[in-house]
Scaffold this active site. Structure first.
Site, short mmCIF file in Angstrom:
data_model
loop_
_atom_site.label_atom_id
_atom_site.label_comp_id
_atom_site.label_asym_id
_atom_site.label_seq_id
_atom_site.Cartn_x
_atom_site.Cartn_y
_atom_site.Cartn_z
N SER A 165 0.83 -1.21 0.00
CA SER A 165 0.00 0.00 0.00
C SER A 165 0.85 1.25 0.00
O SER A 165 0.34 2.34 -0.25
CB SER A 165 -0.85 0.06 1.27
OG SER A 165 -1.62 -1.08 1.42
N HIS B 6 -1.06 -2.43 -6.92
CA HIS B 6 -1.79 -2.13 -5.68
C HIS B 6 -3.30 -2.24 -5.92
O HIS B 6 -3.92 -1.34 -6.50
CB HIS B 6 -1.39 -0.74 -5.17
CG HIS B 6 -2.06 -0.36 -3.90
ND1 HIS B 6 -2.51 0.90 -3.63
CD2 HIS B 6 -2.38 -1.11 -2.80
CE1 HIS B 6 -3.07 0.92 -2.43
NE2 HIS B 6 -2.99 -0.28 -1.91
N GLU C 55 -3.44 0.40 -8.85
CA GLU C 55 -2.31 1.29 -9.11
C GLU C 55 -1.14 0.42 -9.58
O GLU C 55 -0.80 -0.57 -8.92
CB GLU C 55 -1.91 2.03 -7.83
CG GLU C 55 -2.90 3.12 -7.43
CD GLU C 55 -2.46 3.87 -6.17
OE1 GLU C 55 -2.46 5.10 -6.18
OE2 GLU C 55 -2.12 3.21 -5.16
N ASN D 156 -3.12 6.31 -1.33
CA ASN D 156 -2.81 6.36 0.11
C ASN D 156 -2.16 7.66 0.53
O ASN D 156 -2.18 8.01 1.71
CB ASN D 156 -1.98 5.16 0.52
CG ASN D 156 -2.88 4.03 0.97
OD1 ASN D 156 -3.81 4.25 1.76
ND2 ASN D 156 -2.66 2.84 0.45
N1 NAD Z 1 -6.38 -4.61 3.88
C1 NAD Z 1 -6.49 -3.68 2.94
O1 NAD Z 1 -7.50 -2.96 2.87
C2 NAD Z 1 -5.39 -3.49 1.92
C3 NAD Z 1 -5.67 -2.79 0.74
C4 NAD Z 1 -4.68 -2.66 -0.24
C5 NAD Z 1 -3.41 -3.19 0.00
N2 NAD Z 1 -3.14 -3.84 1.17
C6 NAD Z 1 -1.78 -4.40 1.34
O2 NAD Z 1 -1.83 -5.79 1.08
C7 NAD Z 1 -0.86 -6.47 1.89
C8 NAD Z 1 -1.55 -7.54 2.72
O3 NAD Z 1 -2.57 -6.94 3.49
P1 NAD Z 1 -3.79 -7.80 4.07
O4 NAD Z 1 -4.80 -6.81 4.54
O5 NAD Z 1 -4.18 -8.86 3.10
O6 NAD Z 1 -3.08 -8.48 5.34
P2 NAD Z 1 -3.55 -9.75 6.18
O7 NAD Z 1 -2.94 -9.60 7.51
O8 NAD Z 1 -5.03 -9.94 6.06
O9 NAD Z 1 -2.86 -11.00 5.41
C9 NAD Z 1 -1.49 -11.21 5.33
C10 NAD Z 1 -1.22 -12.71 5.21
O10 NAD Z 1 0.17 -12.90 4.94
C11 NAD Z 1 0.59 -14.04 5.66
N3 NAD Z 1 2.06 -14.01 5.79
C12 NAD Z 1 2.81 -13.33 6.69
N4 NAD Z 1 4.11 -13.53 6.44
C13 NAD Z 1 4.19 -14.36 5.35
C14 NAD Z 1 5.25 -14.93 4.61
N5 NAD Z 1 6.52 -14.67 4.92
N6 NAD Z 1 4.96 -15.75 3.58
C15 NAD Z 1 3.68 -16.02 3.25
N7 NAD Z 1 2.62 -15.50 3.91
C16 NAD Z 1 2.87 -14.67 4.95
C17 NAD Z 1 -0.18 -13.97 6.97
O11 NAD Z 1 -0.22 -15.23 7.61
C18 NAD Z 1 -1.55 -13.49 6.49
O12 NAD Z 1 -2.41 -14.57 6.18
C19 NAD Z 1 -0.18 -5.38 2.73
O13 NAD Z 1 0.99 -4.97 2.07
C20 NAD Z 1 -1.22 -4.26 2.74
O14 NAD Z 1 -0.65 -3.00 2.95
C21 NAD Z 1 -4.11 -4.02 2.14
#
Ligand code: NAD
Length: 279
Positions: free
Chosen positions: A113, A135, A147, A185
């Site tokens: 993000s 993104h 993005e 963001n």
């Molecule tokens: N939640 C949102 O609204 C949103 C929106 C856009 C972008 N993002 C970005 O997406 C990414 C993930 O966010 P999310 O909300 O899905 O997080 P989340 O916490 O829901 O999921 C992350 C997952 O990654 C796993 N994980 C951790 N370390 C790992 C590794 N080394 N190898 C494999 N899996 C691993 C965790 O077990 C978890 O299941 C982040 O970079 C976040 O900034 C989030």
């Protein structure tokens, strides 16, 4: 086209779901073994709902057959899309390992993000030119924008391939600058932070009133409801990441209320409680 999605949380599962619905094959992996059956269950429910509502022609089992969950990174991958938590060190380690594991024909994308893609390229000394940002927004199935971010070393053909992938996923690509928070963001951080200050510091309105004002003005969700949807932990990490990368620009200073909820484990909808309580 075969995609490896790393991280089966909110975003990884959403990206996998969208890709299989569009006919692409996906391997989904996660560091936590529990995460994979949970994500598969959620994806199946969403695919079934899309089928029931007539948004999907293919039967659910056929769509689900394109999803495989794996513990090891497989061969034969065209694209890797990484969706692990927003922590620079974690993403660095992952990209270092991916750079070693896969040759130059495999494109590496991050769903970060906020972290500048050029920072991730610092962890891929072999082939930094095949790294970029893709993104997606939450919920992936419903949000049309992606993005596309080019780092200092990203090859231009990569961006063409990324735009093509985004189009195959039925989404619209917009090229965003490789700056902390990219486009969306950069604007969204002050939106959340100003709302937190208005309620917690200045006591001008309650959070319910702030949400009602923004929803009344046509925003689909007010800032507090949106933070609960995104996840308090995810939102806090992104805020800290933008703040650090701008060398402490006060516009992006994280708010103690975010940390208080984090410390109590109230992470939003996913834990049943964030700013609001959920059944
Ligand atoms: N939640 C949102 O609204 C949103 C929106 C856009 C972008 N993002 C970005 O997406 C990414 C993930 O966010 P999310 O909300 O899905 O997080 P989340 O916490 O829901 O999921 C992350 C997952 O990654 C796993 N994980 C951790 N370390 C790992 C590794 N080394 N190898 C494999 N899996 C691993 C965790 O077990 C978890 O299941 C982040 O970079 C976040 O900034 C989030």
């Amino acid at each position: 086209m075969r995609i490896l999605v790393i991280g089966a949380g909110t975003m990884g599962a959403g990206i996998a779901e969208t890709a299989i619905q569009k006919g692409l094959s996906v391997w989904l992996t996660d560091a936590l073994p529990d995460a994979l059956p949970r994500a598969t269950h959620r994806i199946r429910q969403n695919v079934a709902r899309a089928y029931d509502k007539g948004r999907l022609d293919e039967p659910v089992d056929l769509v689900m057959a394109r999803l495989k969950t794996v513990e090891e990174w497989p061969d034969g991958v065209d694209w890797v899309i990484e969706a692990v938590p927003e922590q620079l060190e974690l993403k660095h380690d992952l990209f270092r390992a991916l750079d070693t594991r896969y040759g130059p024909q495999v494109w590496l994308a991050s769903n970060t993000s906020s972290i500048a893609v050029t920072r991730l390229q610092a962890a891929t000394p072999r082939y930094p030119e095949r790294v970029a940002g893709l993104h997606f927004f939450n919920p992936v199935a419903r949000m049309p924008l992606v993005e596309v971010i080019r780092g200092l070393d990203t090859r231009p053909e990569y961006l063409d391939a990324a735009r093509e992938l985004v189009a195959r996923l039925g989404k619209t690509a917009i090229e965003a600058p490789d700056r902390p928070g990219f486009l969306v963001n950069r604007v969204a951080r002050p939106y959340y932070l100003e709302a937190l200050r208005m309620v917690d510091d200045d006591r001008l309105l309650s959070m319910e009133e702030v949400d009602a004002v923004f929803e009344g003005a046509g925003f689909p969700m007010g800032p507090f409801r949106l933070m609960d949807l995104v996840g308090i932990d995810v939102n806090f990490s992104v805020t800290k990441s933008v703040f650090d990368q701008t060398f402490g620009d006060p516009r992006y200073r994280p708010h103690p209320w975010q940390e208080r909820l984090m410390l109590r484990g109230h992470l939003g909808r996913k834990t049943g409680r964030g700013f609001y309580r959920y059944e």
